[in-house]
Design an enzyme around this catalytic site. Structure first.
Site, PDB file in Angstrom:
ATOM      1  CD  GLU A 294      -2.496   2.174  -3.820  1.00  8.05           C
ATOM      2  OE1 GLU A 294      -3.575   2.931  -3.952  1.00  8.05           O
ATOM      3  OE2 GLU A 294      -1.426   1.755  -2.624  1.00  8.05           O
TER       4      GLU A 294
ATOM      5  CG  ASP B 122      -2.129   0.803   1.241  1.00  6.56           C
ATOM      6  OD1 ASP B 122      -2.665   1.572   0.712  1.00  6.56           O
ATOM      7  OD2 ASP B 122      -1.598   1.989   2.560  1.00  6.56           O
TER       8      ASP B 122
ATOM      9  CG  ASP C 128      -7.886   2.170  -3.047  1.00  8.66           C
ATOM     10  OD1 ASP C 128      -8.640   2.585  -1.970  1.00  8.66           O
ATOM     11  OD2 ASP C 128      -6.438   1.743  -3.478  1.00  8.66           O
TER      12      ASP C 128
END
Length: 490
Positions: free
Chosen positions: A238, A208, A320
């Protein structure tokens, strides 16, 4: 620059992303009171009660779909339904069934030849994380001041009064205190966490917001620790934009390919899209024609080493983002075209749970709806199409490891070949609203006299004078032709 070695299994993988609280509930995991009804609209703070045993009990469904790898958003103990506010990094959340549930899930998945990748949130923790809570309780006398970036006392960790928190927090969100990863004790803690779950049996980490830890030696050591535990572990970051820095062979294997997502939105959805739903780090999203789409795709394919390109995590949406079909205002043709592109493109396709049955969803939290298990609510035609596209990819090595060559890009018609020495497939798209007839050049890929057949219909085509002539493409359609006979083998 080191040579990038990436796990071979990822090239063949079909990933499926699961948001654990919203996927499936098992009666074997005790549930607290005050859960939101499963069918109700999701809220930012509400819990639905999904768990890991529920996923384990649906492995048959996932296997039937063709899935070979699972990516989970965070599973560690947290007070948030999304669990990006980590409370304890070495304990699976009891609401998900605890460590024993992850053990069972891993065993079931591995018996079914599925890999499992977990989400690692190492840039920030939560207010409930022990070392940060120690600071809240003990102030300037805390033994863990240097685990975080504390700026002033008293800390303002909870009041929503517009005043600064007194410590660095991700995006200034007080709930997410940022680790001081320059502290050797913090680095050691994170590396031990990473190795602990690799030793437990997971098959990789999705990282992340790793760019927030702007420290190359940190990520080099992270890779060393993880790969020492399992050289086939997958490390995917990410990163929303260009990621050359992280894909030189010493940090990540791949990144989440949001550049691919953006290109698919611009071409397959285009002017049909609901611009109010575009979010995240895409930048400007502008409708494009086949020439623009080809340019974006070729840029993406040339940006990274081949080993990274063939292990990129190729997604159409995620937790997201709004869901692709909802951005398309319910246009199922856009979803089908993008799915075919995803399943025939280099890299590892990743399906966000529910996309295969037409589950809609706008901006967060709407993109995190509970998976409906009443099959009367499913778009079974979409499900059948997704299954068919997955089966196509799994049946043809050229679609997983072959070279990619653009053959045609004009108007709204786009065609490319995936090819190896043993196999050639030609993929054609008409993203426009009108029937098109196109002559597809095949130089360098096919030769005169080669015969191809549509993989899903009786139609065939023969290469003459360097072209597949008069290829009829219905509006909003995609098709795949497979080489079935070489001219010199007639």
């Amino acid at each position: 620059m080191e040579t990038l070695h990436t796990p071979a299994w990822v090239r063949d993988a079909i990933f499926y992303q699961i948001f654990p609280d919203r996927y499936a509930r098992s009666p074997r995991v005790p549930k607290p009171t005050n859960l939101e009804p499963w069918e109700s609209a999701p809220t930012p703070l509400g819990f639905k009660g999904g768990d890991l045993l529920g996923v384990a009990e649906q492995i048959g469904y996932l296997r039937d779909l063709g899935v070979t790898a699972l990516y989970f958003t965070p599973v560690f103990q947290s007070t948030a339904n999304h669990r990006y506010h980590t409370h304890d990094y070495v304990r699976v959340d009891p609401l998900l069934g605890g460590d024993a549930a992850l053990r069972e899930l891993l065993d079931v998945a591995h018996r079914n030849d599925m890999r499992v990748v977990l989400d690692g949130v190492f840039n920030h923790a939560s207010r409930g994380f022990f070392q940060f809570n120690h600071i809240l309780e003990n102030g300037a006398q805390s033994l863990y001041l240097d685990w975080f970036h504390v700026r002033s006392f008293p800390l303002n960790a909870y009041a929503d009064d517009g005043h600064p928190p007194g410590y660095d927090a991700w995006w200034n969100l007080k709930a997410l205190p940022k680790f001081n990863t320059s502290n050797p004790a913090v680095r050691d803690y994170i590396f031990r966490v990473a190795r602990h779950w690799i030793d437990f049996g997971i098959d990789g980490w999705r990282l992340d917001v790793p760019s927030e830890i702007d420290d190359d030696p940190f990520w080099r050591e992270f890779r060393r620790v993880v790969k020492e535990g399992n050289q086939d572990a997958y490390i995917v970051g990410e990163i929303w934009g260009p990621a050359e820095r992280w894909l030189r062979g010493d940090m990540f294997d791949a990144v989440m390919n949001y550049g691919f997502t953006k290109a698919c939105i611009e071409f397959f959805i285009g002017k049909r899209g609901d611009a109010s739903l575009w979010q995240g780090g895409y930048g400007d999203v502008l409708p494009c024609d086949a020439i623009g789409f080809a340019a974006q795709i070729e840029t993406l394919l040339s940006r990274y080493p081949s080993a990274a390109t063939h292990t990129m995590l190729n997604l159409l949406d995620s937790h997201d983002t709004a869901r692709f079909v909802t951005i398309a205002r319910g246009d199922e043709a856009a979803m089908r075209l993008a799915t075919l592109m995803q399943m025939t493109y280099p890299g590892a396709p990743c399906i966000y749970y529910g996309d295969e049955i037409g589950l809609p969803g706008g901006r967060d939290p709407d993109s995190r709806r509970a998976m409906p298990w009443d099959r009367r609510q499913w778009d079974t035609d979409m499900q059948a199409y997704v299954r068919k596209c997955i089966a196509l990819r799994r049946a043809h090595p050229a679609l997983r490891t072959g070279a990619f060559t653009v053959l045609y890009a004009e108007g709204m018609v786009f065609a490319f070949a995936r090819h190896t020495a043993e196999e050639v497939l030609v993929v054609l798209f008409n993203a426009g609203d009108r029937l098109q007839v196109a002559n597809i050049g095949t130089a360098g890929v096919l030769t005169d006299g080669d015969v191809l057949k549509d993989v899903w219909s009786p139609q065939s085509a023969e290469v003459t004078r360097g072209y597949m002539w008069d290829m009829v493409l219905p509006p909003r359609s995609g098709m795949v032709y497979q080489l079935i006979r070489r001219h010199d083998a007639a």
